[in-house]
Design a protein around this motif. Structure first.
Motif, PDB file in Angstrom:
ATOM      1  N   SER A   1       0.786  -1.121  -0.089  1.00  0.00           N
ATOM      2  CA  SER A   1       0.056   0.000  -0.139  1.00  0.00           C
ATOM      3  C   SER A   1       0.923   1.301  -0.218  1.00  0.00           C
ATOM      4  CB  SER A   1      -0.866   0.036   1.105  1.00  0.00           C
ATOM      5  OG  SER A   1      -0.255   0.177   2.436  1.00  0.00           O
TER       6      SER A   1
ATOM      7  N   ALA B   1       0.320   3.752   2.073  1.00  0.00           N
ATOM      8  CA  ALA B   1       0.747   4.220   3.210  1.00  0.00           C
ATOM      9  C   ALA B   1       1.908   3.150   3.796  1.00  0.00           C
ATOM     10  CB  ALA B   1      -0.597   3.949   4.232  1.00  0.00           C
TER      11      ALA B   1
ATOM     12  N   ALA C   1       5.262   4.684   2.246  1.00  0.00           N
ATOM     13  CA  ALA C   1       5.413   5.921   2.898  1.00  0.00           C
ATOM     14  C   ALA C   1       6.060   5.770   4.347  1.00  0.00           C
ATOM     15  CB  ALA C   1       4.107   6.652   2.953  1.00  0.00           C
ATOM     16  N   ALA C   2       5.510   4.621   4.817  1.00  0.00           N
ATOM     17  CA  ALA C   2       5.989   4.595   6.471  1.00  0.00           C
ATOM     18  C   ALA C   2       7.492   3.971   6.325  1.00  0.00           C
ATOM     19  CB  ALA C   2       5.314   3.384   7.080  1.00  0.00           C
TER      20      ALA C   2
ATOM     21  N   THR D   1       5.263   8.753   8.632  1.00  0.00           N
ATOM     22  CA  THR D   1       4.402   8.010   9.390  1.00  0.00           C
ATOM     23  C   THR D   1       2.810   8.753   9.321  1.00  0.00           C
ATOM     24  OG1 THR D   1       4.852   9.661  11.222  1.00  0.00           O
ATOM     25  CG2 THR D   1       6.111   7.499  11.229  1.00  0.00           C
ATOM     26  N   ASN D   2       2.735   9.664   8.859  1.00  0.00           N
ATOM     27  CA  ASN D   2       1.275  10.233   8.405  1.00  0.00           C
ATOM     28  C   ASN D   2       1.003  10.130   6.974  1.00  0.00           C
ATOM     29  OD1 ASN D   2      -0.656  12.300   7.804  1.00  0.00           O
ATOM     30  ND2 ASN D   2      -0.206  13.028   9.836  1.00  0.00           N
ATOM     31  N   PRO D   3       0.391   9.247   6.520  1.00  0.00           N
ATOM     32  CA  PRO D   3      -0.066   9.333   5.067  1.00  0.00           C
ATOM     33  C   PRO D   3      -0.425  10.538   4.378  1.00  0.00           C
ATOM     34  CG  PRO D   3      -0.949   7.432   6.138  1.00  0.00           C
ATOM     35  CD  PRO D   3      -0.504   8.375   7.256  1.00  0.00           C
ATOM     36  N   SER D   4      -1.196  11.409   5.138  1.00  0.00           N
ATOM     37  CA  SER D   4      -1.857  12.380   4.516  1.00  0.00           C
ATOM     38  C   SER D   4      -0.558  13.549   4.086  1.00  0.00           C
ATOM     39  CB  SER D   4      -2.848  13.126   5.417  1.00  0.00           C
ATOM     40  OG  SER D   4      -4.018  12.188   5.350  1.00  0.00           O
TER      41      SER D   4
ATOM     42  N   PHE E   1       2.715  12.634   3.986  1.00  0.00           N
ATOM     43  CA  PHE E   1       3.419  12.160   2.783  1.00  0.00           C
ATOM     44  C   PHE E   1       2.658  12.784   1.462  1.00  0.00           C
ATOM     45  CE2 PHE E   1       3.845   8.538  -0.234  1.00  0.00           C
ATOM     46  CZ  PHE E   1       5.282   8.728  -0.642  1.00  0.00           C
ATOM     47  N   SER E   2       1.422  12.482   1.392  1.00  0.00           N
ATOM     48  CA  SER E   2       0.604  12.453  -0.110  1.00  0.00           C
ATOM     49  C   SER E   2       0.714  13.976  -0.410  1.00  0.00           C
ATOM     50  CB  SER E   2      -0.982  12.229   0.076  1.00  0.00           C
ATOM     51  OG  SER E   2      -1.443  12.529  -1.122  1.00  0.00           O
TER      52      SER E   2
ATOM     53  N   MET F   1      -5.245   9.609  -0.139  1.00  0.00           N
ATOM     54  CA  MET F   1      -4.064   9.472  -0.717  1.00  0.00           C
ATOM     55  C   MET F   1      -3.745   9.754  -2.057  1.00  0.00           C
ATOM     56  SD  MET F   1      -1.703   8.336   1.659  1.00  0.00           S
ATOM     57  CE  MET F   1      -0.590   7.678   0.895  1.00  0.00           C
TER      58      MET F   1
END
Length: 334
Positions: free
Chosen positions: A285, A287, A290-291, A296-299, A301-302, A333
């Motif tokens: 995924s 997420a 990204a991790a 650690t925060n998907p939003s 990162f996006s 995302m």
């Protein structure tokens, strides 16, 4: 042999090879240099005429010597370092002729009026193609007030007055001051020597602050690149890993036009972007990707990904995997 004593402040020493038979000069000159400075080795080409003249004066913590020698080579080898583990810093101020100083993978070509620092803690070599004359200033490393990483960046770099920095003003001042010290009565020399030491400290700081250390920069960025997935990758951990101060680490990145955190964030974004474009990572995924690279925060990162590359992670993955339904889509995302 040496006359005078180098152990009592204010007393001097002098030595010349001229009264010695040619076959005895090299060994005697090597002993004289080693007694006045640090353990050294000397090499001269057979058949080439040469002579050595040395005078030295100790003024508090600072020693000032005048060396006339050449052609030949002065070597501070690993064997010399082991036999005489001195930690002093030496400064070669070229007066006449030329000299080539090699240390820490760098080469400094010295001409009259220029100087270079060298560290007795590590091997170095000085190549003298012809007879030359230089002032050698020797001091405890603490007088320069630099971190070890800064000292490693300082050695065998040429300081001259060709630019517009502090060296253009301070180097001529230092040269004149050292000449004045050698002519001044002993009662005033210690004060002038302290001023000379302060000028050297300022020149050293200016030298390491005006340019990044290529070898150190490469080591830092290579090790940080290898640790991008480490959640403990912080400026302090990077500084600790390389034995430098946090302030100096930030200065190195500033000289490259960036900051530590910005550099790490950019490298992590690049790594995540590369992984999102690989077919072999399509099962992960967004997420999770990204991790994996420290976000650690998907939003967040996006948002950062879109600001940097002009599209969302979902759009990037779809474009590179050739599908309108990329794996790993999660709310927020797109």
């Amino acid at each position: 042999m040496l006359t005078g004593s180098m152990t009592t402040p204010g007393q001097g020493a002098s030595f010349s090879t001229r009264s010695l038979a040619p076959r005895d000069r090299t060994a005697a000159w090597e002993r004289a240099l080693s007694q006045v400075f640090v353990g050294l080795e000397v090499a001269v080409e057979g058949g080439r005429p040469w002579a050595g003249e040395l005078t030295a004066e100790r003024l508090g913590a600072l020693q000032i010597a005048t060396e006339e020698f050449g052609p030949g080579t002065i070597l501070r080898s690993a064997r010399s370092v082991a036999a005489d583990p001195s930690t002093h810093i030496l400064v070669r101020l070229q007066l006449d002729g030329t000299a080539t100083l090699l240390q820490d993978g760098r080469t400094a070509e010295l001409r009259p009026g220029s100087l270079a620092f060298h560290d007795a803690r590590r091997p170095y070599r000085i190549v003298l193609p012809t007879r030359q004359r230089a002032r050698i200033l020797m001091m405890p490393r603490a007088l320069l007030r630099l971190e070890e990483g800064q000292l490693a960046a300082l050695t065998a770099t040429v300081v001259d007055d060709a630019g517009e920095g502090a060296a253009a003003l301070l180097l001529p001042l230092l040269c004149g001051l050292v000449d004045e010290i050698m002519r001044t009565p002993a009662t005033r020399r210690d004060h002038l020597a302290r001023i000379a030491a302060e000028i050297l400290a300022t020149l050293a700081l200016e030298q390491v602050s005006s340019r990044p250390a290529p070898a150190l920069w490469e080591r830092i960025t290579a090790s940080a690149q290898a640790r991008l997935q480490d959640p403990g990758l912080t400026p302090q951990s990077i500084a600790d890993q390389h034995g430098i101060s946090l302030r100096y680490l930030h200065r190195l990145f500033q000289l490259q036009g960036t900051t530590v955190n910005a550099w790490v964030r950019t490298r992590r974004l690049e790594s995540a972007r590369e992984e999102l474009a690989r077919a072999g990572a399509a099962h992960r995924s967004i997420a999770a990707v990204a991790a994996r690279w420290g976000f650690t925060n998907p939003s967040h990162f996006s948002r950062t990904f879109r600001e940097t590359y002009g599209m969302s992670p979902v759009q990037w993955r779809a474009a590179h995997l050739g599908t309108g339904h990329p794996a790993g889509t999660v709310p927020g995302m797109a």
